[in-house]
Design an enzyme around this catalytic site. Structure first.
Site: not given
Lengths: 574, 574
Positions: A425-426
């Site tokens: 997620e990043g």
């Protein structure tokens, strides 16, 4: 040692540090009351502790065997998921119109922490379904909502989020998966990697949310569209999408991470969500929610590791002391674990409250301001919490000594599981860049400065409490807030120069330490105020005097640390 | 990406930061010259890179299957070990009288780093043999030496070190394994856990060095004796000792960690080393050497993880930049990895030089002073290096992003392998206590103060160099030395109070950061002096401005951080 959801701690943080009590009093949540909140937390805690937690070790050992395109989840997982969904947990914060309970996102955040504390590999699946619900609800057309939203909210079907391709990880704009217009819909061809729960046997259908590029799309992120691609089509036939393989990972073995292939038979049928070429906006809706949830994974695994280590330290005898918890160095480890976990929890829940206020506050101005607060805190919630997730899990091994290195003990699984959360997620580096280049400059710095003012008010309250148990808490937190303010001012002046980017990671840590320290102090103040008899000032003091004090060196690293970066590439290549 | 031993870096650190060049010039090593040192390093580097490194991944996957009391090492391991021993590497620093080459311990330290950088699971076996050689040489009688020392030095047989029992980990005095006098020797009964290379097929015989207690022995550590217990007795018969099981561990899968059982048939024959009840002194001889070696494992795995990440960062393209190494945040990670590794390496090698001087210096006074220096540095070399081993391996995963979490990439193996080194041979918490309670108070503080004076001289040299590429290096290192001095003075005044013990871990980190930072500066100065064209000042500056600056907060954590500890136990129990 299994996991017991720390329901009363969670409730206390939610109400007093994150601000749920105030929000309830202001009527942000209509007629929702504290009793309802408490009973939801208690019920979630029971399910997490009694049903999910015992599956964690089984999941680690069994993994997700992949054969002939199908994934088998570990024994007991399907029933646990089905019962969990049937109890309404998946739709806790989802819109009432589509079968959800529309309870606060902050309350859902607390529950997400518990699902993930019980088992990260279990908890991550629903995180993606919830993100998919948000995107579909915000951007989907009525037909798509009718067909899919109710079943995603109930959890009868699960969702996935598909961005990554081999050449397009952090750089989403480089993706190549193709979408071509056909018969009023789209045909998707290409492949995706690292797809969490891309294939499994928990639900009859899996609804993929896939980023792809139209033939005539502009280059980069402005040419990306979002498509809903069901595994099973509305007519009951199998769509042209399949899992090609499942990764062999360091941890979260029971979460199937798949390579997905689209278009063996001419292309998977996809339905557009939102407008063509505007997929990034939809995806950001999904991602922001998922980022907070991944931060909560960090909190959950840190809590589990802390419980595990604490139980061991109270039981394990060594030398003349009755148990190793009596040794100062062991206490330092346990206090570090306990307070980092508490700090990260408070930051994540406060982000949840900001999200709720951004949707429910009475005026536009309040909603806008809350939206900015949520935007500011989200990268901190994600990266700080997942960094400390790994750090706390590592200390958990250390408290166990040699036993911690033996897999049977379970401490090592937390360490392996925790490590992913700083990546997906990043990556946390991306979060730090987001914080420095987009969030700190929000409203010309007003958003971050308002937040810093709030932290300063906490420092003042500790000061004026005159409670001796705080020791040097006010002084040290005050210095930390000063450092955060200086570093923020410096960043605002720098714009997105290379020097500013070089300091992004220490700045995020400075932010997390300072915010977390102030929130632990808020809890201690509330504890003194309510006379609940707990010793929260011990935690606030330990954190201020041993962790928040890193502020000055972090500030310097931000503002003065980049001097050697220019020549670094040549030096590293030698 | 495999491991290439960084021979020229190693040689540079050994000569210029650790002090080998001066020691050679002073004639400490007789007629040994730099050319010989260089050629030994080059040859070791070749063997580590070409033969051992390729076995690392095989070892991780194959592990050490245990069946019917025997352990099978992975394919290729026996040949690699046999050839390694035949080339004389095992006896590099061992006494010439027993077939060793009696080369510097500092040079052996550099080689140990390379064996372990190539494969920690491979490297740890010989570490224990070398420790056994030291103990046998220092304390064994002539008969035992005749029988065993030559074969241990040549590596034809390997040694083990057996302290730990289920109730006696860090508290060695609690051990219960029994030794009874019989026929002029001893019979050993009991069991030991966590025995590294306790059983394997690399050598025909395994010589166990076992701590046990005589029936009439005093309680605690004063009643412990050390016994040599061969797997195969001199008459060729099998001794009454066997491996009962092998642990399933987080990492170093190819290093068999055994539970050993003594006395199925009345007791294993053991030969006393040193005097009865004086086993702890013998064991400390083994442990000190092993502690430095485990520190070198931390350096080796950090080096390997750094190489791995650097190669990935230079190759992996993402976004508009040509490769991710161009991103400031990636550079920060790589610089952190590179400089922490270099700092730890210099500390370990300097410890090796101090050991050599303690044995070879010309006067008693010089030897005594060098012995104290080695005693002071050993816990720092062990704990700082192994802590940064895990930290660097974790950053290595992060640089890889999602690929780092997939086992095939290899970055995750480094992370799993590295984690043990902070635990075994005395946990890092024990090292910190040793530093604070025994080493800092050596000679009333003279030992540590002399060392601090030396660090201050380095700061002065950087200052007077006036080289602009140093940036704020001198200022930041000067502040770090000030902090180390203040914290040391405070500890000396405190004696071993609980407050002092509470600060042991941050004090050790402060020590490591400060010493490491100064040694990187020494390297940079040497590089400027010799005009070797490298950019070592970039590393010295990065470390000073981004890592050594933690000094003031670490100092505060030592001197002011224990305020909340007294009430911690109650608070943690809530």
């Amino acid at each position: 040692m299994s996991y017991r959801a720390p329901v009363s701690d969670i409730a206390f943080t939610l109400k007093h540090a994150a601000g749920l009590k105030n929000a309830l009093a202001e009527g942000i949540y209509g007629d929702l009351d504290e009793e309802t909140v408490d009973s939801v937390l208690a019920e979630a805690g029971r399910y997490a502790s009694d049903v999910i937690a015992p599956l964690n070790s089984v999941g680690d050992k069994f993994g997700t065997p992949f054969k002939d395109g199908t994934v088998t989840t570990p024994p007991g997982w399907k029933k646990a998921y089905t019962d969990w969904a049937a109890a309404g947990w998946n739709g806790l914060a989802a819109p009432a119109d589509w079968g959800g309970q529309e309870l606060p996102h902050a309350l859902n955040a607390a529950c997400i922490e518990m699902w993930n504390g019980a088992s990260m590999a279990f908890g991550i699946g629903p995180v993606l379904t919830m993100a998919a619900i948000d995107a579909l609800h915000a951007y989907g057309n009525d037909k798509l909502k009718q067909e899919y939203l109710g079943k995603l909210v109930s959890g009868e079907w699960m969702g996935t989020m598909q961005l990554t391709e081999p050449q397009a990880g952090s750089d989403v704009g480089a993706l190549r998966t193709k979408a071509e217009r056909a018969n009023g819909n789209y045909r998707i061809t290409g492949s995706k990697i690292f797809i969490t729960y891309g294939e499994h046997d928990l639900t009859d259908n899996i609804i993929h949310f896939v980023l792809a590029r139209l033939p005539d799309a502009p280059q980069g992120t402005k040419g990306i569209s979002l498509f809903l691609v069901p595994k099973i089509l509305p007519d009951g036939s199998r769509n042209d999408v399949r899992a090609h393989s499942v990764e062999h990972k360091l941890g979260i073995h029971a979460s199937p991470t798949c390579t997905m292939v689209y278009g063996d038979r001419g292309g998977a049928v996809g339905f557009l969500i939102g407008e063509e070429n505007k997929g990034m906006a939809c995806m950001f809706t999904m991602m922001n929610r998922a980022r907070l949830a991944v931060g909560l994974q960090g909190v959950g695994i840190a809590e589990r590791a802390t419980q595990h280590a604490l139980a061991y330290a109270r039981e394990r005898k060594q030398g003349p002391a009755s148990a190793i918890i009596a040794y100062p160095d062991v206490r330092r480890m346990l206090l570090t674990m306990r307070t980092l976990t508490g700090a990260a929890r408070a930051i994540c829940y406060a982000t949840g409250i900001a999200i709720d206020r951004s949707m429910r506050a009475k005026t536009d101005a309040e909603r806008k301001s809350a939206h900015e607060r949520a935007s500011l805190l989200t990268p901190v919630a994600k990266a700080f919490s997942t960094d400390i997730g790994s750090e706390v899990a590592s200390l958990g091994i250390q408290v166990h000594g040699g036993m911690g290195y033996v897999e049977e003990t379970g401490a090592a699984q937390h360490y392996r599981d925790a490590r992913i959360a700083a990546i997906y997620e990043g990556t946390n580096g991306i979060q730090a860049l987001d914080l420095v280049t987009r969030k700190v400059p929000l409203e010309g710095g007003k958003t971050v400065n308002m937040y810093i003012d709030e932290l300063r008010r906490t420092v003042k309250s500790v000061q004026s409490s005159n409670a001796p148990e705080f020791g040097e808490t006010a002084t040290r937190l005050g210095e930390a807030v000063d450092s955060l303010e200086c570093a923020s001012r410096w960043l605002l002046a720098q714009k997105a120069s290379d020097a500013a980017l070089a300091g992004a990671t220490p700045y995020l840590r400075l932010f997390g330490n300072t915010a977390g320290g102030c929130m632990l102090a808020e809890e201690a103040l509330a504890s003194l105020r309510t006379g609940d008899g707990t010793s929260r000032s011990v935690f606030a003091r330990f954190f201020a005097e041993n962790i928040a004090i890193q502020a000055s060196s972090l500030e310097r690293s931000v503002t003065e640390g980049a001097g050697s970066f220019a020549d670094a590439q040549a030096a590293l290549a030698e």
